[in-house]
Design an enzyme around this catalytic site. Structure first.
Site, PDB file in Angstrom:
ATOM      1  N   TYR A   1     -31.967 -43.782 -50.040  1.00  0.00           N
ATOM      2  CA  TYR A   1     -32.907 -44.841 -50.413  1.00  0.00           C
ATOM      3  C   TYR A   1     -34.332 -44.406 -50.165  1.00  0.00           C
ATOM      4  CZ  TYR A   1     -33.883 -46.124 -45.530  1.00  0.00           C
ATOM      5  OH  TYR A   1     -34.310 -46.107 -44.223  1.00  0.00           O
TER       6      TYR A   1
ATOM      7  N   ARG B   1     -38.991 -36.807 -52.100  1.00  0.00           N
ATOM      8  CA  ARG B   1     -38.046 -36.883 -50.973  1.00  0.00           C
ATOM      9  C   ARG B   1     -36.694 -37.423 -51.445  1.00  0.00           C
ATOM     10  NH1 ARG B   1     -39.755 -40.132 -45.739  1.00  0.00           N
ATOM     11  NH2 ARG B   1     -39.411 -41.876 -47.155  1.00  0.00           N
TER      12      ARG B   1
ATOM     13  N   ARG C   1     -11.343 -46.275 -53.257  1.00  0.00           N
ATOM     14  CA  ARG C   1     -11.769 -45.714 -51.979  1.00  0.00           C
ATOM     15  C   ARG C   1     -10.969 -44.476 -51.561  1.00  0.00           C
ATOM     16  NH1 ARG C   1     -10.880 -45.793 -46.652  1.00  0.00           N
ATOM     17  NH2 ARG C   1     -12.689 -45.851 -45.273  1.00  0.00           N
TER      18      ARG C   1
ATOM     19  N   LYS D   1     -32.683 -39.193 -46.210  1.00  0.00           N
ATOM     20  CA  LYS D   1     -32.910 -40.643 -46.068  1.00  0.00           C
ATOM     21  C   LYS D   1     -31.670 -41.398 -46.538  1.00  0.00           C
ATOM     22  CE  LYS D   1     -36.688 -44.000 -46.425  1.00  0.00           C
ATOM     23  NZ  LYS D   1     -36.715 -44.356 -45.011  1.00  0.00           N
TER      24      LYS D   1
ATOM     25  N   LEU E   1     -36.636 -37.710 -39.869  1.00  0.00           N
ATOM     26  CA  LEU E   1     -36.998 -37.911 -41.270  1.00  0.00           C
ATOM     27  C   LEU E   1     -38.476 -37.539 -41.419  1.00  0.00           C
ATOM     28  CD1 LEU E   1     -35.956 -39.120 -44.016  1.00  0.00           C
ATOM     29  CD2 LEU E   1     -37.359 -41.096 -43.412  1.00  0.00           C
TER      30      LEU E   1
END
Ligand code: PDD
Length: 284
Positions: A33, A52, A100, A147, A205
């Protein structure tokens, strides 16, 4: 006005905005994100954020959901549709929806969600008093440079901060060095007036605000060092502050209830905030 979100190709009212229950972001935190500040209707440092994101997606081997150029247009459109003046744009890309299974699904199409919301970019009380931070052990994985939407340690850290009357929690590595805040980078100013923030590798980060502030400092030939600092060094620092897209430069006036410097927002921190505000105002 009701808020509008972009979800996988459609603009929808926020209350109806939804992704599938088998979206891998929901089930595995398998996504990345960005949070981009919107000031006076303009995205601040959008290019840095998109670069990024490109890096996060590459490291996670997630395909771009749309072309980078298109993504930029979509973010601006969400900001426009929400008539957002000051606030943030949030974008999230996940590996997509699939039954899944842990390995990457063969056919999944990446999901893209974009939202926008208002934020007070000039929190007068917080700026006048500065913020308190506490310290918590850094319990995260070892790829903090990505991120990722996997933010459980930060959620727990922030909650501990809020329960202690603090605004942010600084995470501390096993050797006693501060890594970063739960959603911000950590800085101190030494007694000699040198700005210090941790060097960017996989341990933190690399904040876009951090990078921008470093550049603004460098342009002005101000003294800085990119290196780890301990909690003890921070206790003895002249000033401290945090940087992030949501806070710009925000002075820290107490660490674990010990006053930093004279307990008031530092001169240099305030000056850097001004410098950053000028940059953000000019950044279109
Ligand atoms: N967080 N470190 C961490 C762990 C962060 O989550 C963030 C940002 C930063 C600062 O990065 P930037 O300057 O690019 O905002 C550092 C965002 C704001 C969030 O999760 O809300």
């Amino acid at each position: 006005m009701s808020r509008i979100a972009y979800v996988n190709g459609r603009y929808v009212p926020l209350r109806e905005a939804a992704v599938h229950v088998e979206d891998r972001g929901f089930q595995f935190a398998d996504g990345a994100y960005e949070v981009i500040t919107v000031q006076a209707g303009h995205l601040v440092d959008a290019e840095g954020h998109l670069l990024r994101l490109a890096r996060s997606l590459r490291e996670l081997r997630i395909r771009w959901p749309v072309k980078p150029r298109t993504l930029h247009v979509l973010i601006r459109e969400v900001v426009r549709r929400n008539r957002l003046v000051d606030g943030t744009a949030y974008l999230q890309v996940t590996r997509g929806t699939a039954p899944r299974e842990f390995p990457f699904p063969k056919a999944a199409v990446p999901s893209l969600v974009i939202t926008a919301r208002r934020l007070d970019l000039n929190p007068v009380d917080r700026l006048a008093r500065g913020i308190k931070v506490i310290t918590v052990p850094d319990i995260r994985w070892k790829r903090r440079d990505i991120k990722s939407v996997s933010l459980l340690p930060q959620v727990l850290g922030k909650q501990t901060a809020v329960e202690s009357g603090a605004f942010e929690a600084w995470q501390v590595d096993d050797d006693g060095f501060v890594t970063e805040g739960c959603s911000s980078n950590a800085w101190i100013v030494t007694r000699e007036g040198t700005l210090v923030t941790r060097n960017a590798n996989t341990m933190i980060l690399n904040g876009i605000t951090r990078q921008r502030v470093l550049k603004l400092i460098d342009d002005r030939a101000m003294a800085f060092e990119e290196r780890p600092f301990t909690v003890d060094e921070a206790y003895g620092a002249k000033e401290a502050f945090i940087t992030s897209a949501t806070n710009y430069v925000l002075p820290v006036t107490a660490i674990n209830d010990r006053p930093v410097g004279n307990g008031a927002p530092g001169i240099l921190s305030q000056e850097l905030r001004q410098i950053y505000l000028e940059f953000a105002g000019a950044s279109v």
